[in-house]
Enzyme design. Structure first.
Site, PDB file in Angstrom:
ATOM      1  N   ARG A 101      -1.826   3.280  15.343  1.00  0.00           N
ATOM      2  CA  ARG A 101      -3.509   2.919  14.944  1.00  0.00           C
ATOM      3  C   ARG A 101      -4.688   2.912  16.425  1.00  0.00           C
ATOM      4  O   ARG A 101      -5.599   3.682  16.370  1.00  0.00           O
ATOM      5  CB  ARG A 101      -3.215   1.728  14.815  1.00  0.00           C
ATOM      6  CG  ARG A 101      -2.876   2.235  13.452  1.00  0.00           C
ATOM      7  CD  ARG A 101      -3.315   3.339  12.458  1.00  0.00           C
ATOM      8  NE  ARG A 101      -2.297   3.220  10.655  1.00  0.00           N
ATOM      9  CZ  ARG A 101      -2.144   4.388  10.715  1.00  0.00           C
ATOM     10  NH1 ARG A 101      -1.833   5.354  11.686  1.00  0.00           N
ATOM     11  NH2 ARG A 101      -1.142   3.822   9.730  1.00  0.00           N
TER      12      ARG A 101
ATOM     13  N   ASP B 194       2.722   2.735   3.052  1.00  0.00           N
ATOM     14  CA  ASP B 194       4.075   2.514   3.976  1.00  0.00           C
ATOM     15  C   ASP B 194       3.684   1.332   3.632  1.00  0.00           C
ATOM     16  O   ASP B 194       4.762   0.321   5.113  1.00  0.00           O
ATOM     17  CB  ASP B 194       4.011   2.960   5.210  1.00  0.00           C
ATOM     18  CG  ASP B 194       4.124   4.349   4.575  1.00  0.00           C
ATOM     19  OD1 ASP B 194       5.046   4.748   4.445  1.00  0.00           O
ATOM     20  OD2 ASP B 194       3.633   5.376   5.824  1.00  0.00           O
TER      21      ASP B 194
ATOM     22  N   LYS C 185       1.215  -0.813  13.461  1.00  0.00           N
ATOM     23  CA  LYS C 185       1.597   0.882  14.219  1.00  0.00           C
ATOM     24  C   LYS C 185       0.899   0.337  15.399  1.00  0.00           C
ATOM     25  O   LYS C 185      -0.549   1.784  15.199  1.00  0.00           O
ATOM     26  CB  LYS C 185       2.149   2.005  13.357  1.00  0.00           C
ATOM     27  CG  LYS C 185       3.019   1.933  12.392  1.00  0.00           C
ATOM     28  CD  LYS C 185       2.788   3.477  11.713  1.00  0.00           C
ATOM     29  CE  LYS C 185       3.148   4.455  12.722  1.00  0.00           C
ATOM     30  NZ  LYS C 185       4.442   5.169  12.691  1.00  0.00           N
TER      31      LYS C 185
ATOM     32  N   CYS D 137       0.886  -1.028  -0.023  1.00  0.00           N
ATOM     33  CA  CYS D 137      -0.205   0.107  -0.057  1.00  0.00           C
ATOM     34  C   CYS D 137       0.793   1.147  -0.037  1.00  0.00           C
ATOM     35  O   CYS D 137       2.106   0.998  -0.962  1.00  0.00           O
ATOM     36  CB  CYS D 137      -0.904  -0.062   0.920  1.00  0.00           C
ATOM     37  SG  CYS D 137      -0.343  -0.514   2.789  1.00  0.00           S
TER      38      CYS D 137
END
Length: 674
Positions: A385, A341, A381, A339
């Site tokens: 998140r 990253d 993350k 996507c």
């Protein structure tokens, strides 16, 4: 102004109103308590308490003044919504400020995972050594003639958000690997995610290239070719970009973007169209607004569900995952997935595709390994998140929650293919936010190593193993789905997950859950089968003893039909055998031996449907589930049957869930008999 920190004492606010779910004018008056880790609302009778972890609170908002007082709206990541009304403004302000500090602290060390209760029953080391990365790749068939394990990232110099152990094509040199890392966003170069041994196809994952309009990297192009050549059964490979093409083109203008197919030979490029984290966050907010509305009509709900676009997003994730599965399994083609990253949409689709392909990951243990491999080690993350700390709220997004919902959708279509139940998925969803365990803290393997989590926190996997029976799917059939499963993305088969979004609304759930009922039946069958096996063995022992005594009676010339009484001049051994023989033939001792175990086993378990609250007074609900004691058959809450003990008069010695009184009685009987 009052602020509560972790070392401060309990604060109570009296005469607080709590609005009841889906009732416009129904309020309950009670006491609001703020402890170091929980917000607790206690009703006047004390029979019901509403506990909310601070880390479960997503937002707290003051509403306009009403005739009842100063209202406060508390929203949680678990989709619990509290409407509180305070009699005085100062109390409302103090509670708001305290919640904001405690729900989103500044440092990891302030999270409750680093300050567990003093009497924690789970061993500290439990669950931390569950995943063996080398062993897992060996299970896939790595290393082989095409792929090998690499230690180039052992010190995290290659990519600080990747795991220390990575897998690359054997043909890839060190210069190629480091050159590719320099050309990929945040150094996240293509690395192996899953190897499908039957046809040598592979699934790799990465971040977007730093291609801009016309930049290229010969090392990155070589690495892609080596991935293609590692599959001798295919002359081409797919690059799956999970983003909408418009988003990828915007990134290209900013110096990033996507691969130029003119530089990458024998590659088919595909855009899928999964939206970014901001669109997903807004979509979930719209969904919650609809599901939390008062006096919701069918039309309003269906229109709101459609307007939120939530199920469309779930479908797009499943569609992408299914496309990867078809490419690898049906076409025998390798796939590179990325996507922007490579830690959000890439994690979702790679893990779901792996779940469809490999039945091992559909077991409870395998699913935990899948999360470790694709989410934790590859640098999703979690702390950003899930809003663990006081960071930018724009980084918060339900990426992992969407993954769990996609798994739930798959489980609905294949109810016997997964070893775990819905409670397992709900537990994962809640503890991703709870910060009670160190498993999901941090944003990468490197961050977790620096925090030394195994020395300071507990692992969620240890809790799962400790309560394994709570999370098993009673419908699981290991042999029925040994191969690949392909989920249908037909919109008619996708369902709204009321068990997650409406679990605190009792009117949205049946009085008796199917999984709960089947689990109870299965638990009772296990206990009865074990007891029958025990009785069968006892009968065999008695038959053997009876045969032995009969043979000795014939040998000694006894009249087995008469009453045999030992005389004083007989030997001790003869006296003992004669008395035993008399009792055996009289029938009383045999009958007593066979009936004695029955007194320790309950054959009729209480119906789940007929019980509305536990013996401790806690009312049952969708959140507060019902459990049977394996010895007495009573229906109790989880807190009252949190002990496991080996039961007497059972053939197997596996500990069973029992209530506290039965545990005490069993232990007392064991001491008495010894």
């Amino acid at each position: 102004m009052l602020y509560l920190y972790y070392n401060m004492s309990l604060l109570k606010v009296e005469k607080v109103l709590l609005k009841q779910n889906n009732k416009v004018r129904a309020y309950t008056t009670g006491t609001l308590c703020l402890t170091p880790s929980n917000l607790i609302f206690i009703e006047p009778t004390g029979a019901k308490e509403t506990w909310v972890l601070y880390h479960h609170i997503s937002s707290v908002e003051r509403l306009p003044l009403t005739t009842k007082g100063y209202p406060l709206l508390v929203k949680c990541y678990t989709f619990l919504i509290l409407h509180l009304v305070f009699p005085r403004e100062s109390e409302c302000v103090n509670v708001v400020d305290s919640i904001r500090i405690l729900s989103h602290p500044e440092k990891y060390e302030q999270l409750c995972a680093f300050q567990p209760p003093p009497h924690w029953e789970q061993p500290r080391h439990s669950g931390w050594v569950m995943y063996d990365v080398v062993g897992e790749y060996a299970r896939m068939g790595i290393p082989n003639q095409y792929w090998e394990m690499s230690i180039l990232n052992a010190e995290y110099e290659l990519c600080d958000s990747y795991p220390s152990h990575l897998c690359f094509p054997k043909a890839a040199t060190k210069d190629v690997i480091f050159g590719s890392a320099r050309f990929r966003s945040r150094g996240r170069l293509p690395a192996l995610s899953y190897f499908y041994k039957p046809n040598n196809s592979s699934m790799c994952r990465s971040a977007q290239p730093l291609s801009g309009v016309s930049k290229r990297s010969t090392e990155d192009e070589q690495l892609i070719q080596f991935i293609l050549q590692a599959n001798p059964n295919s002359s081409f490979m797919y690059i799956v970009d999970t983003r909408p093409k418009l988003n990828a083109m915007a990134n290209r203008a900013a110096g990033k973007g996507y691969e130029n197919t003119g530089f990458y030979n024998n590659v088919i490029y595909q855009f899928i169209g999964i939206q970014n984290i901001h669109i997903m966050r807004e979509s979930l907010q719209k969904l919650v607004e609809v599901t939390s509305s008062e006096q919701l009509s069918m039309t309003h709900f269906l229109n709101g569900l459609e307007a939120s676009g939530w199920l469309r997003h779930i479908r797009s994730i499943l569609l992408t995952s299914l496309a990867i599965v078809k490419a690898m399994v049906d076409e025998g083609t390798s796939v590179l997935v990325h996507c922007s990253d490579g830690w959000d949409r890439t994690a979702q689709t790679c893990s779901l595709a792996t779940l469809m392909i490999d039945p091992f990951y559909r077991t409870l243990h395998g699913f935990m390994i899948l999360i470790e491999k694709e989410w934790l080690l590859f640098g999703h993350k979690f702390s950003y998140r899930c809003g663990h700390l006081n960071t930018d709220p724009k980084d918060v997004s339900p990426v992992f929650g969407q993954f769990l919902e996609c798994v739930w959708q798959m489980k609905n279509q294949f109810p016997t293919a997964f070893e775990f139940n819905d409670d397992f998925l709900l537990t994962l969803h809640d503890h991703v936010y709870s910060c009670q365990y160190g498993t999901f803290l941090g944003n990468s393997e490197l961050e977790r190593l620096k925090m030394d989590l195994p020395s300071h926190t507990y692992s969620l996997w240890g809790l799962i193993w400790q309560r394994l029976s709570d999370y098993l799917n009673p419908l699981y059939d290991e042999m029925s789905h040994q191969g690949v499963i392909k989920v249908s993305t037909d919109i008619k088969l996708l369902r709204y997950w009321s068990g997650l979004y409406n679990r605190f609304n009792e009117s949205a759930h049946p009085r008796e859950l199917v999984e709960e009922k089947v689990s109870a039946i299965a638990q009772q069958n296990v206990c009865l089968d074990s007891h029958i096996s025990y009785l069968t063995k006892q009968v065999e022992l008695l038959k053997n003893k009876f045969t032995e005594l009969s043979a000795r009676a014939v040998e000694n010339g006894w009249d087995t039909g008469a009453e045999c009484v030992a005389t004083s001049n007989q030997s001790d051994e003869l006296s003992h055998d004669s008395v035993v023989l008399k009792k055996q033939y009289s029938g009383h001792q045999l009958e007593h031996s066979m009936l004695q175990p029955v007194h320790g086993v309950t054959f009729h378990w209480k119906s789940l449907r007929s019980v509305s609250q536990c013996q401790c007074g806690a009312p049952f609900s969708y959140v507060q589930r019902k459990y049977h004691c394996s010895r007495c058959g009573e229906v109790l809450c989880h807190s009252c049957v949190d002990k496991q003990i080996t039961l007497p008069f059972h053939a197997h010695h596996k500990p069973q869930r029992c209530c506290r009184s039965c545990c005490k009685e069993v232990k007392l009987n064991k001491r008495t008999m010894s």
